[in-house]
Design a protein around this motif. Structure first.
Motif, PDB file in Angstrom:
ATOM      1  N   LEU A  69       0.785  -1.228   0.009  1.00  0.00           N
ATOM      2  CA  LEU A  69      -0.085   0.071  -0.095  1.00  0.00           C
ATOM      3  C   LEU A  69       0.814   1.266  -0.071  1.00  0.00           C
ATOM      4  N   HIS A  70       1.927   1.164   0.502  1.00  0.00           N
ATOM      5  CA  HIS A  70       2.971   2.223   0.777  1.00  0.00           C
ATOM      6  C   HIS A  70       3.611   2.568  -0.635  1.00  0.00           C
ATOM      7  N   PRO A  97       2.446  14.117   1.829  1.00  0.00           N
ATOM      8  CA  PRO A  97       1.287  13.537   2.251  1.00  0.00           C
ATOM      9  C   PRO A  97       0.937  13.108   4.097  1.00  0.00           C
ATOM     10  N   THR A  98      -0.309  13.200   4.096  1.00  0.00           N
ATOM     11  CA  THR A  98      -0.497  12.947   5.319  1.00  0.00           C
ATOM     12  C   THR A  98       0.030  11.486   5.968  1.00  0.00           C
ATOM     13  N   THR A  99       0.059  10.996   7.070  1.00  0.00           N
ATOM     14  CA  THR A  99       0.378   9.855   7.576  1.00  0.00           C
ATOM     15  C   THR A  99      -0.400   8.781   6.798  1.00  0.00           C
ATOM     16  N   ASP A 100      -1.445   8.857   6.699  1.00  0.00           N
ATOM     17  CA  ASP A 100      -2.546   7.823   6.036  1.00  0.00           C
ATOM     18  C   ASP A 100      -2.354   7.653   4.743  1.00  0.00           C
ATOM     19  N   GLU A 101      -1.777   8.918   4.006  1.00  0.00           N
ATOM     20  CA  GLU A 101      -1.753   8.763   2.605  1.00  0.00           C
ATOM     21  C   GLU A 101      -0.277   8.438   2.250  1.00  0.00           C
ATOM     22  N   VAL A 141      -4.327  -0.932   6.318  1.00  0.00           N
ATOM     23  CA  VAL A 141      -4.907  -2.130   5.680  1.00  0.00           C
ATOM     24  C   VAL A 141      -6.359  -2.263   6.406  1.00  0.00           C
ATOM     25  N   THR A 142      -7.515  -2.186   5.444  1.00  0.00           N
ATOM     26  CA  THR A 142      -8.610  -2.048   5.943  1.00  0.00           C
ATOM     27  C   THR A 142      -9.406  -3.283   5.698  1.00  0.00           C
ATOM     28  N   GLY A 143      -8.819  -4.350   5.259  1.00  0.00           N
ATOM     29  CA  GLY A 143      -9.663  -5.605   5.055  1.00  0.00           C
ATOM     30  C   GLY A 143      -8.604  -6.758   5.403  1.00  0.00           C
ATOM     31  N   THR A 144      -9.055  -7.850   5.325  1.00  0.00           N
ATOM     32  CA  THR A 144      -8.136  -9.051   5.393  1.00  0.00           C
ATOM     33  C   THR A 144      -8.543 -10.298   4.459  1.00  0.00           C
TER      34      THR A 144
END
Length: 111
Positions: free
Chosen positions: A53-54, A75-79, A84-87
């Motif tokens: 994702l990074h 970028p913000t930290t989340d950007e 990880v939003t799912g598994t």
């Protein structure tokens, strides 16, 4: 081959290969399961999923910065490190596809 075309080629080969330094991203990620991707075998280290994702995020940031739009800030930290939003297997495939798409778009920008 122009320098721009050469850069585009190198960016594309980063994902699909062949690369001079070893396996391309698609080769490294082939066969990685969602469980493998989410694992944290080293305390405090990022998971494979987080790294994917990074890298995808930075390909997207590069695309924006190479465009004709206004300059962007940091970028913000989340950007920078999207959570990880799912598994599920589908969530993992979405993350990998985001990475591939990001690199493809940057390669097209460079062409």
């Amino acid at each position: 081959m122009s320098d721009v075309r050469r850069l585009s080629n190198f960016i594309s080969r980063t994902v699909s290969g062949p690369m001079w330094h070893g396996p391309a991203l698609s080769e490294v990620l082939a066969g990685i399961t969602p469980e493998d991707a989410a694992a944290r075998p080293i305390d405090g280290a990022h998971s494979i999923w987080e790294l994917v994702l990074h890298m995808a995020a930075w390909a997207e940031i590069a695309h924006v910065r190479l465009g004709d739009g206004p300059p962007t800030g940091e970028p913000t930290t989340d950007e920078d490190w999207p959570p990880v939003t799912g598994t599920t297997k589908a969530d993992w495939q979405d993350a990998v596809n985001r990475l591939y798409k990001g690199y493809r778009v940057v390669a097209e920008d460079a062409a």
